[in-house]
Design an enzyme around this catalytic site. Sequence first.
Site, PDB file in Angstrom:
ATOM      1  N   HIS A 165       7.162   8.223   1.157  1.00 27.61           N
ATOM      2  CA  HIS A 165       6.093   7.722   2.036  1.00 27.61           C
ATOM      3  C   HIS A 165       5.511   6.394   1.567  1.00 27.61           C
ATOM      4  CE1 HIS A 165       5.578  11.172   4.795  1.00 27.61           C
ATOM      5  NE2 HIS A 165       6.226  11.781   3.823  1.00 27.61           N
ATOM      6  N   ASP A 371       1.483  -1.458   1.274  1.00 25.80           N
ATOM      7  CA  ASP A 371       1.273  -0.155   1.898  1.00 25.80           C
ATOM      8  C   ASP A 371       2.605   0.309   2.483  1.00 25.80           C
ATOM      9  OD1 ASP A 371      -0.133   2.035   2.876  1.00 25.80           O
ATOM     10  OD2 ASP A 371      -1.746   0.813   3.721  1.00 25.80           O
TER      11      ASP A 371
HETATM   12  P1  ADQ Z   1      -2.298   6.724   2.861  1.00 21.60           P
HETATM   13  O1  ADQ Z   1      -2.247   5.749   1.736  1.00 21.60           O
HETATM   14  O2  ADQ Z   1      -3.291   7.817   2.719  1.00 21.60           O
HETATM   15  O3  ADQ Z   1      -0.843   7.362   3.151  1.00 21.60           O
HETATM   16  P2  ADQ Z   1      -2.528   5.808   5.759  1.00 21.60           P
HETATM   17  O4  ADQ Z   1      -1.146   5.711   6.259  1.00 21.60           O
HETATM   18  O5  ADQ Z   1      -3.402   4.714   6.239  1.00 21.60           O
HETATM   19  O6  ADQ Z   1      -2.648   5.796   4.167  1.00 21.60           O
HETATM   20  O7  ADQ Z   1      -3.117   7.206   6.254  1.00 21.60           O
HETATM   21  C1  ADQ Z   1      -4.448   7.543   6.049  1.00 21.60           C
HETATM   22  C2  ADQ Z   1      -4.883   8.668   6.986  1.00 21.60           C
HETATM   23  O8  ADQ Z   1      -6.188   9.087   6.588  1.00 21.60           O
HETATM   24  C3  ADQ Z   1      -4.970   8.235   8.436  1.00 21.60           C
HETATM   25  O9  ADQ Z   1      -4.524   9.282   9.252  1.00 21.60           O
HETATM   26  C4  ADQ Z   1      -6.479   7.978   8.660  1.00 21.60           C
HETATM   27  O10 ADQ Z   1      -6.945   8.285   9.943  1.00 21.60           O
HETATM   28  C5  ADQ Z   1      -7.115   8.895   7.654  1.00 21.60           C
HETATM   29  N1  ADQ Z   1      -8.320   8.240   7.124  1.00 21.60           N
HETATM   30  C6  ADQ Z   1      -8.371   7.117   6.405  1.00 21.60           C
HETATM   31  N2  ADQ Z   1      -9.647   6.815   6.130  1.00 21.60           N
HETATM   32  C7  ADQ Z   1     -10.416   7.767   6.699  1.00 21.60           C
HETATM   33  C8  ADQ Z   1     -11.818   8.023   6.752  1.00 21.60           C
HETATM   34  N3  ADQ Z   1     -12.707   7.223   6.182  1.00 21.60           N
HETATM   35  N4  ADQ Z   1     -12.245   9.097   7.387  1.00 21.60           N
HETATM   36  C9  ADQ Z   1     -11.364   9.919   7.980  1.00 21.60           C
HETATM   37  N5  ADQ Z   1     -10.054   9.735   7.969  1.00 21.60           N
HETATM   38  C10 ADQ Z   1      -9.573   8.674   7.326  1.00 21.60           C
HETATM   39  C11 ADQ Z   1       0.478   7.266   2.560  1.00 21.60           C
HETATM   40  C12 ADQ Z   1       1.025   5.855   2.359  1.00 21.60           C
HETATM   41  C13 ADQ Z   1       1.008   5.087   3.673  1.00 21.60           C
HETATM   42  C14 ADQ Z   1       1.810   5.853   4.722  1.00 21.60           C
HETATM   43  C15 ADQ Z   1       1.383   7.313   4.794  1.00 21.60           C
HETATM   44  C16 ADQ Z   1       2.329   8.125   5.678  1.00 21.60           C
HETATM   45  O11 ADQ Z   1       0.260   5.166   1.364  1.00 21.60           O
HETATM   46  O12 ADQ Z   1       1.543   3.789   3.511  1.00 21.60           O
HETATM   47  O13 ADQ Z   1       1.599   5.249   6.005  1.00 21.60           O
HETATM   48  O14 ADQ Z   1       1.380   7.918   3.501  1.00 21.60           O
HETATM   49  O15 ADQ Z   1       3.660   7.978   5.279  1.00 21.60           O
END
Ligand code: ADQ
Length: 464
Positions: A165, A371
Site C-alpha cells: 500500500h 504517498d
Molecule cells: P494512509 O497513509 O492512512 O494510507 P490515505 O490514503 O490518505 O492515507 O487514507 C487515509 C484514510 O483515513 C482516508 O480514508 C481518510 O478519509 C481517512 N482520514 C484521514 N484523516 C482523517 C480525519 N481527520 N478524520 C477522519 N478520517 C480521516 C496508506 C498509504 C496511502 C494509501 C492507502 C491505501 O499511506 O498512500 O493510499 O494506504 O492503500
Amino acid sequence: MGRLIIVSNRLPITVTGCGDAIEVAPSSGGLATGLGSVHEDCGSLWVGWSGLDAHASPEARRSLQTQLSSRRLVEVPLSSEEVSVYYEHIANGVLWPIFHDQLEKLPNLIEGWETYDAVNARYADIVAACARPGDTVWIHDFHLMRVPALLRERAPDLRIGFFLHIPFPNPEIFFALPRRQWLVEGMLGADLVGFHTRRYRGHFTAALRRLLGIEMQNDSITYNGRRVRLGIFPMGVDSASFAERAADRKVVAETARLQSDRGIRLLVGIDRLDYSKGLPKRLLAFERLLTMHPEWLERIRLVQVAVPSREGLAAYKSVRRLVEELVGRINGRFGTHRWTPIRYINRSVNDTILSALYRAADVMLVTPLRDGMNLVAKEFVATRTDGDGVLVLSEFAGAADELTRAVIVNPYDVDGLAEALHLALEMPVGERRERMQALRAHVMPNDVSKWSHGFLAQLGSANA
Ligand code: ADQ
C-alpha cells in the site's frame, strides 16, 4: 469453491472495554473500508491482530473470540513487547521512513528483525492452519513482507497475493535497508505482487535486477522455478457511497455551517499527522500566500484536520510540535479580532464532518512529500457531485499518476506551492468545472471494488 483469506496487520475492528464487557466495533478508513465490502461479499476469512494485549484476562479473550468468529475474523495474538518491536520499531520506525524516502528519520541502531520475522511466521502459521486446498490468500502491506515466503514454505500449493500500500522506493534509497534482500525474497513467495503505480513496480524490478540478477518479462519474473507476476493496481475509494453521502441532510446542513462566513473562501487539508504528508511545508506555503498576496487577508481560511498517529515515535512528536508552532505563529501574525486564518483540528472527524469538509472546500490541499496513493484526494473528488472545487495535488502522491487534471504541485517548492494556491483560488469557474468533470470521470468508475476484483481476477481467484 475456494475461499478468500485476507491477511493484514490489524483486523478491521476497534476493541474497547475490558473483561466480559469487551465491545467490538467496525473501524473506518483505509484498508478497513476498502476491503470491508470484499469481506462481506465473498464470505472471506480475515486474519490479523485485534489490538487487544496478549495479557488481557481470559474472560476478555473469550468474549473477544465469540465476537470475532461471528464476523469471520481470526486473531493473531501479539504481546506488548512484540507490538513495540515488530509494529512500532521495525514497521513504523524503519520500513515506513525508508519507503517514504526519509533516510534521516532512521534510528541509529536498527534491531528487532528476529521479532519481525517471528511475528510474520505466526501470521503464516495461523493462515496455514485455517487454509484449505483451493483457497486464495491476499496479504497486505509492509508489516507482513515476509509472510508470502513463510506461508509458501508451509503450504506450497496455496494461491498467494501480496499488495504493497505504500511506495516502493528507488533502489538507491531501498539499498540502505540492512535486510533488503531478505524482505524482497519474502514478497516473492507470492504468485502476484501488486503496486499502486508503474513507478513503484519499476523501482522493485530495478532492485530485483541488482539483488538477484532477475529481469521482468511480460509483467512477470521467474524466481526459484516459480512464476511471480508483478501487477499495477491503483486503489480507488467507495465512490458511490461518497457521492451519495454528499446529498445527506446532515452533510448539507454541516456544509452550510462551514460556508456561513460569507466572503471567506475555504482551503481544506485532511491527513494523518505523519511527516510524509508534508504539513509543515503546506503551512509555510499558506503563510507565503498571505505575505505575497495580502489581498487574501480576511478573505480565506485554511481548515486543517490532522489525525494523531504513531504518537510514541519521536519523529511523530516532533512533526506535531512543528505543526502546532507554525499554526500558532501564522494565526498570531496575521489573525485579527474578527478573523483567524487557520482552524486546526488535531483529531479524527466523523463521516458527516468529513463529507461536509470535502463539499465546502473551495480548494482541497493534498500535498504529501511521498504517498503510496492518497485516498483523501479521491474521496474529495467523489464527494463533489456539484462539479466544483479545485484539487491541489502533490506530484509525489501515487494519485497524481491518474488525477492529471488536478493542479499538480511540487510540495518541496514552498513559493511555487503558495503561487499554485493563489491560482487555485483565482481559477475561473469554467476551468474549475472542466477539471472536476475530468477528475470525476476517472474516480467514479475506478472505485475500490474495481481495484479488489482486478487484483483477485489477476491472481486467478474464484472470488474475483
Ligand atoms: P494512509 O497513509 O492512512 O494510507 P490515505 O490514503 O490518505 O492515507 O487514507 C487515509 C484514510 O483515513 C482516508 O480514508 C481518510 O478519509 C481517512 N482520514 C484521514 N484523516 C482523517 C480525519 N481527520 N478524520 C477522519 N478520517 C480521516 C496508506 C498509504 C496511502 C494509501 C492507502 C491505501 O499511506 O498512500 O493510499 O494506504 O492503500
